[in-house]
Write a protein that holds these residues in place. Structure first.
Motif, mmCIF file in Angstrom:
data_model
loop_
_atom_site.group_PDB
_atom_site.id
_atom_site.type_symbol
_atom_site.label_atom_id
_atom_site.label_comp_id
_atom_site.label_asym_id
_atom_site.label_seq_id
_atom_site.Cartn_x
_atom_site.Cartn_y
_atom_site.Cartn_z
ATOM 1 N N ALA A 263 0.835 -1.205 0.000
ATOM 2 C CA ALA A 263 0.000 0.000 0.000
ATOM 3 C C ALA A 263 0.870 1.255 0.000
ATOM 4 O O ALA A 263 0.555 2.240 -0.686
ATOM 5 C CB ALA A 263 -0.927 -0.010 1.218
ATOM 6 N N GLN A 264 1.964 1.242 0.759
ATOM 7 C CA GLN A 264 2.849 2.403 0.796
ATOM 8 C C GLN A 264 3.492 2.645 -0.570
ATOM 9 O O GLN A 264 3.617 3.798 -1.011
ATOM 10 C CB GLN A 264 3.928 2.200 1.860
ATOM 11 N N GLY A 267 0.902 4.126 -2.830
ATOM 12 C CA GLY A 267 0.679 5.519 -2.475
ATOM 13 C C GLY A 267 1.809 6.414 -2.940
ATOM 14 O O GLY A 267 1.567 7.504 -3.467
ATOM 15 N N SER A 273 -4.049 9.454 -2.252
ATOM 16 C CA SER A 273 -4.664 8.560 -1.277
ATOM 17 C C SER A 273 -5.939 7.938 -1.836
ATOM 18 O O SER A 273 -6.229 6.763 -1.590
ATOM 19 C CB SER A 273 -4.994 9.330 0.007
ATOM 20 N N THR A 276 -5.356 5.041 -4.159
ATOM 21 C CA THR A 276 -4.814 3.871 -3.472
ATOM 22 C C THR A 276 -5.843 3.209 -2.550
ATOM 23 O O THR A 276 -5.536 2.205 -1.914
ATOM 24 C CB THR A 276 -3.563 4.271 -2.657
ATOM 25 N N THR A 280 -5.431 -0.055 -0.149
ATOM 26 C CA THR A 280 -5.440 0.168 1.297
ATOM 27 C C THR A 280 -6.536 -0.648 1.967
ATOM 28 O O THR A 280 -6.317 -1.246 3.027
ATOM 29 C CB THR A 280 -5.651 1.664 1.603
ATOM 30 N N VAL A 299 -11.185 3.689 6.268
ATOM 31 C CA VAL A 299 -10.205 3.903 5.197
ATOM 32 C C VAL A 299 -10.637 5.010 4.237
ATOM 33 O O VAL A 299 -9.860 5.954 3.979
ATOM 34 C CB VAL A 299 -9.911 2.584 4.450
ATOM 35 N N ALA A 303 -8.757 8.623 3.873
ATOM 36 C CA ALA A 303 -8.256 9.131 2.591
ATOM 37 C C ALA A 303 -8.777 10.533 2.314
ATOM 38 O O ALA A 303 -8.162 11.293 1.564
ATOM 39 C CB ALA A 303 -8.660 8.187 1.465
ATOM 40 N N THR A 388 1.826 11.013 0.732
ATOM 41 C CA THR A 388 0.733 10.070 0.482
ATOM 42 C C THR A 388 1.008 8.723 1.145
ATOM 43 O O THR A 388 0.108 8.122 1.750
ATOM 44 C CB THR A 388 0.532 9.868 -1.029
ATOM 45 N N ILE A 392 -1.380 7.044 4.077
ATOM 46 C CA ILE A 392 -1.928 5.694 3.981
ATOM 47 C C ILE A 392 -1.548 4.869 5.207
ATOM 48 O O ILE A 392 -2.362 4.097 5.736
ATOM 49 C CB ILE A 392 -1.429 5.025 2.689
ATOM 50 N N ASP A 395 -3.859 5.946 7.880
ATOM 51 C CA ASP A 395 -5.198 5.383 7.686
ATOM 52 C C ASP A 395 -5.283 3.960 8.223
ATOM 53 O O ASP A 395 -6.237 3.594 8.921
ATOM 54 C CB ASP A 395 -5.552 5.383 6.197
ATOM 55 N N CYS A 396 -4.290 3.153 7.893
ATOM 56 C CA CYS A 396 -4.300 1.750 8.333
ATOM 57 C C CYS A 396 -4.042 1.628 9.832
ATOM 58 O O CYS A 396 -4.588 0.733 10.492
ATOM 59 C CB CYS A 396 -3.248 0.958 7.558
#
Length: 443
Positions: A263-264, A267, A273, A276, A280, A299, A303, A388, A392, A395-396
């Motif tokens: 995910a990183q 991003g 965001s 992705t 994510t 999520v 974003a 970004t 992310i 967010d996680c």
């Protein structure tokens, strides 16, 4: 045979590094050649890269809507929705405040703009940001179809939440329609996996074009600012987030960071965001073991309103611009910067160019010239990509914390090193099938 054993992460890294190397070589040698610029840099690389980003954006609206409808309809207790929202917004605002405070402290210590004369004829015209009240009004879509067509994430979230609640309350018709949504979700997840298989090529094209176009002289003149922002971003992602995760959940943060690599990388490559979100969401459910009823809400919301990376840029940029123009800021000014940036992370959520708009708002609040933004635009693209990836990660992290607090986190999945979407054997499996400890009533 050896190439077949490479994981998706390794393939993306290879594509990224190869693209960077090719772009640097072109930039230092023949990037200005008309044929190279027309047919390769702004031709092939642009077409492949833009198609890759467009294909990701293509899935965002249907994935967010379908996943959020299913997640909301799975909540056995409607009051849980308000609790989830309260926790998510509070955590996102808290991490944003921590991020900008950290950035301002680091900038005051390093003093990136001290003794620099970066006078420029460039100017920056910031769009006017809407008031917080207008943002609240705009959250409710007058036309849900129009909101989906424009990709207005806050409006999509509100409509999906209401639709999911109605789906639960209507009884048997809702149950039949829910089965259709589950099948639709399986198809979308299959599309996500198809796109992930070609991601290394899209990443290669994006990196090649970026580094072939980018002038390194600009980075050289702003090296101190650039490196400082980059270091603060990395420390926030690798220290602040894991520390919060450990303190609030007791989970192993190294497992969290290891499972977040795909995910990183996505991003970082897309600098978006929203683009992705499909990756994510799948990372949160299949790798981290968070129930879809939680991740489908936190999520997309993250974003939209999680601006930790942007807040870090604002903190350093504010101090940098003040030092370049020889303006002394007081402690009250710095507190104003923290408060403005934190609240603006929600207030400017749906506005294009949100990072620069937020920075313009911050500068205006403390009496700094908005034209100073023009000084840092040259290096902002690379920093935007890193921001970004940081967002992310945040967010996680918030999703995992809330999942744990709500009993919607399967720790067996979280601790299982083989729970990797790149090695998923059942491509049509729905992210709603992720089991959650203590959540048997959610499906």
């Amino acid at each position: 045979m050896a190439s077949k054993k490479l994981s998706l992460t390794h393939k993306i890294v290879i594509g990224m590094v190869s693209g960077i190397l090719l772009g640097v070589v072109l930039q230092l040698t023949i990037a200005d050649h008309p044929w190279v610029d027309a047919f390769l840099v702004n031709g092939l690389f642009t077409v492949v890269g833009e198609i890759f980003i467009s294909s990701l954006m293509m899935l965002v609206v249907p994935l967010v809507f379908v996943s959020l409808v299913l997640g909301t309809s799975a909540l056995s207790d409607p009051a849980k929705l308000g609790r989830l929202g309260g926790k998510a917004i509070a955590l996102y605002l808290f991490t944003t405040a921590v991020a900008i405070s950290f950035a301002i402290g680091a900038a005051l210590l390093v003093q990136p703009g001290e003794g620099m004369d970066l006078s420029t004829d460039a100017s920056f015209d910031a769009e006017e940001a809407p008031s917080f009240g207008q943002v609240l009004i705009d959250m409710v879509p007058r036309n849900p179809i129009d909101a989906m067509a424009e990709g207005n994430m806050l409006q999509i979230i509100v409509f999906a939440l209401l639709f999911g609640i109605a789906l639960t309350l209507v009884g048997k018709p809702g149950e039949r329609l829910k089965n259709v949504f589950e099948d639709f979700n399986s198809v979308i997840m299959k599309l996500v996996m198809i796109l992930m298989s070609v991601a290394p090529y899209g990443v290669f094209a994006l990196m090649s074009r970026l580094f072939a176009d980018m002038g390194f002289a600009t980075i050289g003149s702003l090296a101190k600012y650039f490196v400082l922002v980059l270091v603060v971003l990395i420390v926030h992602a690798l220290v602040t987030y894991p520390t919060m995760l450990k303190l609030l959940t007791g989970l192993n943060p190294m497992i969290f960071l290891r499972k977040l690599r795909n995910a990183q990388l996505f991003g970082f490559s897309t600098a978006s965001s929203n683009a992705t979100i499909p990756i994510t969401l799948e990372t949160a459910t299949r790798k981290l073991g968070v129930s879809n009823s939680v991740s489908s809400f936190t999520v997309p919301l993250g974003a939209t309103i999680n601006m930790d990376g942007t807040a870090i840029m604002q903190g350093v940029a504010t101090v940098f611009i003040a030092q370049v123009y020889g303006i002394d800021l007081t402690m009250v000014d710095y507190l104003t910067v923290i408060a403005t940036a934190t609240l603006a992370s929600v207030g400017t959520a749906g506005v294009p160019g949100v990072g620069l708009i937020m920075l313009a708002m911050v500068l205006q609040q403390v009496g700094l010239p908005v034209e100073g933004i023009a000084l840092i635009i040259g290096v902002d693209r690379l920093l935007d990509m890193t921001r970004t990836a940081v967002n992310i990660t945040g967010d996680c992290m918030v999703t995992t914390i809330i999942g744990k607090s709500e009993g919607q986190l399967d720790e067996q999945v979280y601790n299982n090193p083989d729970a990797d979407i790149s090695n998923e054997t059942s491509a049509t499996a729905s992210i709603n099938d992720t089991p959650s400890k203590g959540s048997s009533g959610d499906r």
